[in-house]
Write an enzyme that holds these catalytic residues in place. Sequence first.
Site, PDB file in Angstrom:
ATOM      1  N   ASP A   1      13.423  56.235 -54.830  1.00 28.73           N
ATOM      2  CA  ASP A   1      12.380  55.478 -54.134  1.00 28.73           C
ATOM      3  C   ASP A   1      11.128  55.498 -55.009  1.00 28.73           C
ATOM      4  OD1 ASP A   1      14.384  55.848 -52.183  1.00 28.73           O
ATOM      5  OD2 ASP A   1      12.915  55.868 -50.553  1.00 28.73           O
TER       6      ASP A   1
ATOM      7  N   LYS B   1      10.967  48.393 -49.817  1.00 29.27           N
ATOM      8  CA  LYS B   1      10.543  49.379 -48.829  1.00 29.27           C
ATOM      9  C   LYS B   1       9.066  49.182 -48.534  1.00 29.27           C
ATOM     10  CE  LYS B   1      10.153  54.465 -48.451  1.00 29.27           C
ATOM     11  NZ  LYS B   1      10.526  55.752 -49.092  1.00 29.27           N
TER      12      LYS B   1
ATOM     13  N   LYS C   1      13.800  48.632 -46.178  1.00 28.82           N
ATOM     14  CA  LYS C   1      13.551  49.933 -45.573  1.00 28.82           C
ATOM     15  C   LYS C   1      12.109  50.014 -45.079  1.00 28.82           C
ATOM     16  CE  LYS C   1      13.334  54.913 -46.626  1.00 28.82           C
ATOM     17  NZ  LYS C   1      13.604  55.968 -47.655  1.00 28.82           N
TER      18      LYS C   1
END
Length: 317
Positions: free
Chosen positions: A154, A217, A253
């Site tokens: 991430d 995300k 996400k």
Amino acid sequence: MAQSPTPSELADAVRDDRSLRRFLHGLPGVDQVGLEQRAAGLATRSIKKDAKRWAIDTAISMVDLTTLEGADTEGKVRTLCAKARRPDPERPDTPPVAAVCVYSDLVATAVRELQGTGIRVASVATAFPSGRAARPVKLADVEHAVAAGAHEIDMVIDRGAFLAGRYAQVFEEIQAVKAACGRAHLKVILETGELATYDNVRRASWLALLAGGDFIKTSTGKVSPAATLPVTHLMLQAVRDWRDATGQLRGVKPAGGIRTTKDAIRYLVAVHEVAGPEWLTPELFRFGASSLLNDLLMQRRTQLDGHYSGPDHVAVD
């Protein structure tokens, strides 16, 4: 978007800095009122009891169970991994979560604890949460996490560069991180709370997809606002339109601020209605959360037992 870009338009967009800027600024402007009204309208949808049980189990299976604190220890990560494997030990039919997300120096611990379970280990990287570091430092962070066994990375984009209009710099950095990931999947954190406008969220989403992000995300969870339904709608639109243009499936996400089962169900409704049922899988949709799982477990017991189970009946971290 009224019409998805063509493959040739996407290829042209990444030809050089000027083409990338032209593409991103040529994206349709976001109708703020319309976007927020649709998000609010879908959030009022109710679902039947049988569907709610399915939604709870689906949401549990989509959780990236996360600890990202300066005081994290190997013991805390081991406890988190035990909860990831068996979220409700008294209910063995409870599905495991999708992943455990930790800092890179704790990846090896998580990998050992989750070996053979199918639960993935995600690591934040690239000078999370600020993204303020030289590129070699960021890439070393990624390489360390991957070497320790991380299945997912991430990363955070350089919001300063993005907001200054240095799109090619952000694009090239995402590409470099993607290359450093090897076989690991890449989630690109936009930190939408710092992007100021919905138009910027749309541009950043497409920039991340063009550069090779496997997921986009919303947030680090360290900035307010974090995930919101309107922002997630925009990101779901982007991956849907990317699929229409390329045939490739990319994930979304939302992370930060999603704490209750009711919140999670609202997001699942958005996934179904905006992107489509194809995205209702942990392979394409995740929740970045720490406290959400406990509420999902309490509501799951309520559905099964017919009465409310308070937090005293669910193991809390």
